[in-house]
Motif scaffolding. Structure first.
Motif, PDB file in Angstrom:
ATOM      1  N   LEU A 281       0.854  -1.180   0.000  1.00 10.01           N
ATOM      2  CA  LEU A 281       0.000   0.000   0.000  1.00 10.01           C
ATOM      3  C   LEU A 281       0.891   1.231   0.000  1.00 10.01           C
ATOM      4  CD1 LEU A 281      -2.321  -1.026   2.987  1.00 10.01           C
ATOM      5  CD2 LEU A 281      -2.657  -1.564   0.577  1.00 10.01           C
ATOM      6  N   ILE A 282       0.556   2.209  -0.806  1.00 11.13           N
ATOM      7  CA  ILE A 282       1.208   3.505  -0.750  1.00 11.13           C
ATOM      8  C   ILE A 282       0.232   4.431  -0.043  1.00 11.13           C
ATOM      9  CG2 ILE A 282       2.197   5.410  -2.068  1.00 11.13           C
ATOM     10  CD1 ILE A 282       3.796   2.784  -2.235  1.00 11.13           C
ATOM     11  N   VAL A 283       0.657   4.976   1.076  1.00  7.82           N
ATOM     12  CA  VAL A 283      -0.235   5.759   1.938  1.00  7.82           C
ATOM     13  C   VAL A 283       0.313   7.175   2.062  1.00  7.82           C
ATOM     14  CG1 VAL A 283      -1.323   5.890   4.202  1.00  7.82           C
ATOM     15  CG2 VAL A 283      -0.769   3.646   3.230  1.00  7.82           C
ATOM     16  N   ASP A 284      -0.523   8.140   1.748  1.00 10.24           N
ATOM     17  CA  ASP A 284      -0.141   9.547   1.923  1.00 10.24           C
ATOM     18  C   ASP A 284      -0.127   9.891   3.402  1.00 10.24           C
ATOM     19  OD1 ASP A 284       0.116  10.206  -0.788  1.00 10.24           O
ATOM     20  OD2 ASP A 284      -2.030  10.631  -0.976  1.00 10.24           O
TER      21      ASP A 284
ATOM     22  N   VAL B 130      -4.785   3.545  10.708  1.00 14.44           N
ATOM     23  CA  VAL B 130      -5.332   3.395   9.351  1.00 14.44           C
ATOM     24  C   VAL B 130      -5.047   2.001   8.804  1.00 14.44           C
ATOM     25  CG1 VAL B 130      -5.149   4.215   6.967  1.00 14.44           C
ATOM     26  CG2 VAL B 130      -5.232   5.861   8.852  1.00 14.44           C
ATOM     27  N   VAL B 131      -3.801   1.557   8.911  1.00 15.37           N
ATOM     28  CA  VAL B 131      -3.423   0.248   8.358  1.00 15.37           C
ATOM     29  C   VAL B 131      -4.174  -0.870   9.066  1.00 15.37           C
ATOM     30  CG1 VAL B 131      -1.519  -1.378   8.007  1.00 15.37           C
ATOM     31  CG2 VAL B 131      -1.184   1.059   7.556  1.00 15.37           C
TER      32      VAL B 131
ATOM     33  N   LYS C 228     -10.834  -4.615   8.097  1.00 20.41           N
ATOM     34  CA  LYS C 228     -12.083  -4.466   7.356  1.00 20.41           C
ATOM     35  C   LYS C 228     -12.065  -5.107   5.972  1.00 20.41           C
ATOM     36  CE  LYS C 228     -13.724  -0.288   9.615  1.00 20.41           C
ATOM     37  NZ  LYS C 228     -14.122   1.114   9.432  1.00 20.41           N
ATOM     38  N   LEU C 229     -10.878  -5.189   5.347  1.00 18.96           N
ATOM     39  CA  LEU C 229     -10.868  -5.624   3.954  1.00 18.96           C
ATOM     40  C   LEU C 229      -9.772  -6.618   3.586  1.00 18.96           C
ATOM     41  CD1 LEU C 229     -12.176  -5.255   1.128  1.00 18.96           C
ATOM     42  CD2 LEU C 229     -10.474  -3.488   0.720  1.00 18.96           C
TER      43      LEU C 229
END
Length: 84
Positions: free
Chosen positions: A45-48, A57-58, A64-65
Motif C-alpha cells: 500500500l502507498i499511503v499519503d 489506518v493500516v 475491514k478488507l
C-alpha cells in the motif's frame, strides 16, 4: 508518503488445503525436504501522510478488507518513501 507491506497468513489452527496441495506436488517432484507449506497473501500500500495515525489506518484497512480476522493473521512493515 509511506510504503506499507502487508503479509496475511492463515492462523495455525486453520487447515490450508492449497498449502497441502503445493507441498504434495513438491514432494512428488522429489523435494522430500519440504515438510510443510502455508499459502498467504502479500500486498503493498502507498499511503499519503495525513492527520490520522498510520498504524490506526493500516489496522482498520486490514481488519475491514485485506484480512479475515477470524481465520487470518496479518503483520505489516512500514517504510517512508522519499519523493523528489
Amino acid at each position: 508518503m509511506y510504503k506499507v507491506k502487508v503479509f496475511v497468513t492463515l492462523k495455525e489452527s486453520v487447515l490450508d488445503p492449497q498449502g497441502t496441495a503445493v507441498k504434495n506436488s513438491l514432494n512428488s517432484l522429489n523435494y522430500k525436504e519440504i515438510a510443510d507449506v502455508r499459502i498467504g497473501k502479500y500486498m503493498e500500500l502507498i499511503v499519503d501522510k495525513s492527520d490520522r495515525n498510520l498504524d490506526e489506518v493500516v489496522n482498520e484497512v486490514c481488519d475491514k478488507l485485506l484480512a479475515n480476522p477470524i481465520i487470518e493473521n496479518y503483520r505489516y512493515e512500514v517504510e517512508e518513501v522519499v519523493t523528489k
